[in-house]
Motif scaffolding. Structure first.
Motif, PDB file in Angstrom:
ATOM      1  N   GLU A  71      46.558 -68.562  58.064  1.00  0.00           N
ATOM      2  CA  GLU A  71      45.229 -69.138  58.243  1.00  0.00           C
ATOM      3  C   GLU A  71      44.774 -69.095  59.696  1.00  0.00           C
ATOM      4  OE1 GLU A  71      45.083 -73.045  56.603  1.00  0.00           O
ATOM      5  OE2 GLU A  71      45.401 -72.376  54.535  1.00  0.00           O
ATOM      6  N   ILE A  72      45.709 -69.249  60.629  1.00  0.00           N
ATOM      7  CA  ILE A  72      45.347 -69.233  62.045  1.00  0.00           C
ATOM      8  C   ILE A  72      44.886 -67.843  62.469  1.00  0.00           C
ATOM      9  CG2 ILE A  72      46.243 -69.499  64.394  1.00  0.00           C
ATOM     10  CD1 ILE A  72      48.060 -71.711  63.326  1.00  0.00           C
ATOM     11  N   CYS A  73      45.646 -66.828  62.106  1.00  0.00           N
ATOM     12  CA  CYS A  73      45.281 -65.453  62.469  1.00  0.00           C
ATOM     13  C   CYS A  73      44.016 -64.988  61.749  1.00  0.00           C
ATOM     14  CB  CYS A  73      46.438 -64.500  62.166  1.00  0.00           C
ATOM     15  SG  CYS A  73      47.869 -64.690  63.256  1.00  0.00           S
ATOM     16  N   ALA A  74      43.767 -65.528  60.578  1.00  0.00           N
ATOM     17  CA  ALA A  74      42.599 -65.124  59.787  1.00  0.00           C
ATOM     18  C   ALA A  74      41.329 -65.868  60.200  1.00  0.00           C
ATOM     19  CB  ALA A  74      42.870 -65.350  58.300  1.00  0.00           C
ATOM     20  N   ASN A  75      41.482 -66.869  61.067  1.00  0.00           N
ATOM     21  CA  ASN A  75      40.338 -67.681  61.496  1.00  0.00           C
ATOM     22  C   ASN A  75      39.575 -66.958  62.613  1.00  0.00           C
ATOM     23  OD1 ASN A  75      38.544 -69.603  62.449  1.00  0.00           O
ATOM     24  ND2 ASN A  75      40.015 -71.282  62.370  1.00  0.00           N
ATOM     25  N   HIS A  76      38.349 -66.513  62.326  1.00  0.00           N
ATOM     26  CA  HIS A  76      37.556 -65.739  63.293  1.00  0.00           C
ATOM     27  C   HIS A  76      37.045 -66.600  64.438  1.00  0.00           C
ATOM     28  CE1 HIS A  76      37.772 -62.235  60.755  1.00  0.00           C
ATOM     29  NE2 HIS A  76      37.244 -62.894  59.732  1.00  0.00           N
ATOM     30  N   ASN A  77      37.148 -67.910  64.319  1.00  0.00           N
ATOM     31  CA  ASN A  77      36.703 -68.798  65.387  1.00  0.00           C
ATOM     32  C   ASN A  77      37.757 -68.980  66.474  1.00  0.00           C
ATOM     33  OD1 ASN A  77      34.154 -69.384  64.208  1.00  0.00           O
ATOM     34  ND2 ASN A  77      35.139 -70.852  62.819  1.00  0.00           N
ATOM     35  N   ASN A  79      40.526 -67.451  69.352  1.00  0.00           N
ATOM     36  CA  ASN A  79      40.587 -66.358  70.326  1.00  0.00           C
ATOM     37  C   ASN A  79      41.851 -65.540  70.101  1.00  0.00           C
ATOM     38  OD1 ASN A  79      40.569 -64.655  72.507  1.00  0.00           O
ATOM     39  ND2 ASN A  79      40.539 -66.267  74.064  1.00  0.00           N
ATOM     40  N   SER A  80      41.700 -64.373  69.490  1.00  0.00           N
ATOM     41  CA  SER A  80      42.860 -63.544  69.157  1.00  0.00           C
ATOM     42  C   SER A  80      43.476 -62.873  70.383  1.00  0.00           C
ATOM     43  CB  SER A  80      42.469 -62.470  68.133  1.00  0.00           C
ATOM     44  OG  SER A  80      41.518 -61.576  68.687  1.00  0.00           O
ATOM     45  N   ARG A  81      42.757 -62.878  71.510  1.00  0.00           N
ATOM     46  CA  ARG A  81      43.248 -62.212  72.709  1.00  0.00           C
ATOM     47  C   ARG A  81      44.059 -63.153  73.600  1.00  0.00           C
ATOM     48  NH1 ARG A  81      41.568 -57.262  72.896  1.00  0.00           N
ATOM     49  NH2 ARG A  81      42.261 -57.046  75.062  1.00  0.00           N
ATOM     50  N   GLY A 103      43.705 -70.435  70.454  1.00  0.00           N
ATOM     51  CA  GLY A 103      44.075 -69.028  70.423  1.00  0.00           C
ATOM     52  C   GLY A 103      44.995 -68.728  69.260  1.00  0.00           C
ATOM     53  N   HIS A 104      45.712 -67.611  69.354  1.00  0.00           N
ATOM     54  CA  HIS A 104      46.695 -67.219  68.345  1.00  0.00           C
ATOM     55  C   HIS A 104      48.097 -67.558  68.836  1.00  0.00           C
ATOM     56  CE1 HIS A 104      44.288 -64.129  65.750  1.00  0.00           C
ATOM     57  NE2 HIS A 104      43.628 -65.253  65.947  1.00  0.00           N
ATOM     58  N   ASP A 138      44.838 -60.527  76.272  1.00  0.00           N
ATOM     59  CA  ASP A 138      44.360 -60.770  77.636  1.00  0.00           C
ATOM     60  C   ASP A 138      45.260 -61.756  78.370  1.00  0.00           C
ATOM     61  OD1 ASP A 138      42.177 -59.074  77.385  1.00  0.00           O
ATOM     62  OD2 ASP A 138      40.867 -60.666  76.634  1.00  0.00           O
ATOM     63  N   GLU A 139      45.729 -62.759  77.638  1.00  0.00           N
ATOM     64  CA  GLU A 139      46.594 -63.775  78.245  1.00  0.00           C
ATOM     65  C   GLU A 139      47.749 -64.125  77.318  1.00  0.00           C
ATOM     66  OE1 GLU A 139      46.629 -68.386  79.965  1.00  0.00           O
ATOM     67  OE2 GLU A 139      44.753 -67.515  79.228  1.00  0.00           O
ATOM     68  N   LEU A 140      48.940 -64.170  77.899  1.00  0.00           N
ATOM     69  CA  LEU A 140      50.132 -64.568  77.167  1.00  0.00           C
ATOM     70  C   LEU A 140      50.588 -65.912  77.727  1.00  0.00           C
ATOM     71  CD1 LEU A 140      51.571 -62.928  74.932  1.00  0.00           C
ATOM     72  CD2 LEU A 140      53.315 -62.340  76.610  1.00  0.00           C
ATOM     73  N   ILE A 141      50.688 -66.918  76.861  1.00  0.00           N
ATOM     74  CA  ILE A 141      51.106 -68.253  77.285  1.00  0.00           C
ATOM     75  C   ILE A 141      52.534 -68.489  76.812  1.00  0.00           C
ATOM     76  CG2 ILE A 141      50.628 -70.722  77.171  1.00  0.00           C
ATOM     77  CD1 ILE A 141      47.757 -69.976  76.302  1.00  0.00           C
TER      78      ILE A 141
END
Length: 206
Positions: A71-77, A79-81, A103-104, A138-141
């Protein structure tokens, strides 16, 4: 511990295999189940069996899911980056409970621990590096626990992705050194996500 029933003994033996459950606690739980309506015990048994047989891992982040894409990855709201690297599903739940991260995730499935025979190949690191190589991040946490194993895993991944010049940050050390992420309170964990720092800075201060 002597039992008057082999069926009872078998149930207690199986229950005591769970983490943190000793024989006495297992016996107490089994006896409790015996007192409940048969339908309730059957629902418990069926739900555990269904979970074990049907649950899968998200093809994108390796989170536990009911479908191919969680559900998290499928949520377009979301930030996948922006990708938050965690050890397992418990850490995803802990961070989600803070409501501070949009984010993801990327679930490694553990930490590098030579003492326990866990090397990089046993973790979901290759797929993470692939995301970075493909320009999808773009960013890895880094949000692993502040332990020697967590820091070792962070550093290993950092060296793998360093040539690609993406932003790498780590959660602020409001989390006490040596603490497991899942036990941090929501306010502290939420602040550590918001106040994350460049990963290189954490290397200089450690």
């Amino acid at each position: 511990m002597e039992f008057s029933s082999k069926l009872l003994k078998n149930a207690v033996d199986e229950m005591s295999q769970l983490p943190g459950i000793g024989k006495r606690t297992a016996l107490r739980l089994v006896l409790h189940l015996l007192k409940q309506p048969l339908e309730q015990t059957q629902r418990l048994s069926q739900s555990l069996q269904q979970m074990r047989e049907e649950i899968i891992f998200c093809k994108n982040c390796h989170n536990i899911s009911d479908v191919v894409l969680c559900e998290i990855c499928a949520n377009h709201n979301r930030n996948s980056r922006m990708v938050c690297v965690v050890e397992d599903i418990r850490d995803v739940l802990a961070i989600e409970n803070t409501s501070q991260y949009k984010g993801h995730y990327h679930v490694l499935g553990g930490k590098i621990s030579p003492m326990d025979g866990v090397g990089p190949a046993a973790l979901n690191i290759t797929s993470l590096v692939k995301k970075v190589k493909e320009g999808a991040v773009d960013e890895l946490i880094f949000a692993l626990s502040s332990t020697m194993e967590g820091d070792t895993t962070n550093f290993f991944i950092f060296k793998q992705i360093e040539p690609y010049h993406i932003t790498t940050t780590t959660i602020a050390r409001g989390i006490s050194v040596g603490d497991e992420l899942e036990y941090a309170d929501e306010i502290t964990l939420g602040r550590s996500i918001i106040n994350r720092i460049p990963f290189e800075a954490s290397l200089k201060s450690s």
